[in-house]
Design an enzyme around this catalytic site. Structure first.
Site, short mmCIF file in Angstrom:
data_model
loop_
_atom_site.label_atom_id
_atom_site.label_comp_id
_atom_site.label_asym_id
_atom_site.label_seq_id
_atom_site.Cartn_x
_atom_site.Cartn_y
_atom_site.Cartn_z
N SER A 65 36.22 7.03 12.53
CA SER A 65 36.28 6.06 11.44
C SER A 65 35.70 6.58 10.13
CB SER A 65 35.55 4.79 11.83
OG SER A 65 36.29 4.12 12.80
N LYS A 68 38.14 6.74 7.35
CA LYS A 68 38.72 5.55 6.70
C LYS A 68 38.48 5.44 5.19
CE LYS A 68 38.77 3.02 11.09
NZ LYS A 68 38.05 2.09 11.97
N TYR A 193 47.32 7.47 12.01
CA TYR A 193 45.96 6.96 12.25
C TYR A 193 45.28 7.72 13.39
CZ TYR A 193 42.17 3.89 13.69
OH TYR A 193 40.94 3.41 14.06
N TYR A 244 30.55 -1.57 10.73
CA TYR A 244 31.17 -2.69 11.46
C TYR A 244 30.21 -3.88 11.54
CZ TYR A 244 33.16 1.68 12.98
OH TYR A 244 33.66 2.95 13.00
N VAL A 262 32.99 6.68 15.89
CA VAL A 262 32.59 6.76 17.30
C VAL A 262 32.49 8.20 17.82
CG1 VAL A 262 33.33 4.45 18.03
CG2 VAL A 262 34.95 6.35 18.15
N1 GLN Z 1 39.74 6.28 17.10
C1 GLN Z 1 38.82 5.19 17.15
C2 GLN Z 1 39.58 3.91 17.46
O1 GLN Z 1 40.55 3.69 16.82
C3 GLN Z 1 38.08 5.04 15.84
C4 GLN Z 1 37.13 3.90 15.83
C5 GLN Z 1 35.75 4.22 15.35
O2 GLN Z 1 35.38 5.34 15.01
N2 GLN Z 1 34.93 3.20 15.35
O3 GLN Z 1 39.23 3.14 18.31
#
Ligand code: GLN
Length: 308
Positions: A65, A68, A193, A244, A262
């Protein structure tokens, strides 16, 4: 501001290491489950050219993420801020990053913000290019430009792992396609994505990217890549939504604009002259680097960096 030293960063890592054991590597993407949860690294980069680092800062890990905010910048370059904000809002949700619930319950069905998966997929669908490959190439090159490094690549194994386990993201994309919030077909948006999540970086790359945002959208040689307004919008949105459903607590207890992933990365942008990159794959329940947040708490407090 108090000057940094490598010794002091080592001390922060040493103090925060105990939290690694309390976290969990992301197991819902199998390729991430193989990461060493004891790893913890920090890289601090200043506008003056000074660099400080400690721990496992040379490890490569997937951006997830953390990609993003930069895809958001690219979409704003392609469409302008207003058009992008027709497809995604700027409000935090208080829900998990991959939550489905608000897409249906909110009045407009528009994804709440570009930092949760739904909003990020909508933004990714706006990256221009004739083919999926061309869109991803543009995005990868944009990240290389901002990180000032050519040594940034897709990790194929992680990408395949994302593909194999991405049904929740597929459900978000199909729903949004039905509601008219995707600029390209859902399958194509998802492919880009999943690939953007699988781009590998180091803590140093994240520090450089944070410094780019802190400087207001300018590279270290003075080249402007995005407008000050776009850079400010991204700094603000990561400050309110970057971690988040832990963004409020992070603002209260740490207090700097940051974006997590993550894969264990956290990128921080502190105006006007500092970028920080963190790597610590042991995550808390919200999907953020547990020990990484502890390193930032100490660093921000000692150096009086809280922006609030
Ligand atoms: N690839 C992960 C997902 O789409 C990215 C989410 C994250 O980093 N929080 O679930």
């Amino acid at each position: 501001m108090r000057p940094f030293t490598d010794t002091e960063l080592k001390e922060y890592i040493k103090n925060a290491k105990k939290y690694c054991a309390k976290g969990k590597v992301a197991t819902y993407i199998p390729a991430l489950a193989r990461k060493n949860k004891k790893d913890l690294g920090v890289f601090v980069m200043l506008e003056s050219g000074e660099e400080y680092a400690a721990g496992d800062y040379k490890e490569k890990f997937s951006m997830q993420s953390v990609s993003k905010p930069f895809v958001l910048l690219l979409a704003m370059q392609d469409w302008g801020i207003e058009k992008v904000l027709e497809k995604v809002g700027l409000e935090s949700t208080g829900d998990g990053f991959n939550s489905v619930v608000r897409l249906e319950t909110a009045d407009t069905h528009k994804p709440f913000n570009p930092m949760i998966n739904a909003g990020a997929i909508a933004v990714t669908s706006m990256v221009k290019g004739k083919t999926v490959d061309e869109r991803f190439e543009r995005l990868l090159n944009f990240i290389r430009l901002i990180a000032e490094s050519e040594d940034i690549h897709l990790n194929q194994e992680i990408y395949e792992s994302e593909l194999a386990t991405g049904n929740r993201n597929r459900s978000l994309a199909y729903f949004m396609e039905g509601e008219g919030f995707l600029a390209t077909p859902s399958q194509e948006a998802l492919e880009v994505y999943f690939k953007q999540c699988s781009i590998e970086v180091t803590a140093k790359n994240l520090a450089q990217m944070g410094l780019f945002l802190a400087r207001g959208g300018v590279l270290s040689d003075g080249t402007r890549v995005v407008s000050e307004e776009e850079a400010r919008l991204v700094r603000s949105i990561i400050a309110s939504c970057g971690l988040y459903d832990e963004s409020g607590e992070f603002a209260a207890k740490v207090g700097i604009p940051a974006k997590s992933g993550v894969g264990g990365g956290i990128m921080c942008a502190i105006k006007p002259d500092m970028g920080i990159g963190i790597y610590g794959p042991a995550l808390n329940a919200k999907g953020n680097s547990l020990a990484g947040i502890e390193v930032l708490k100490q660093l921000v407090k000692d150096h009086d960096l809280c922006i609030y």
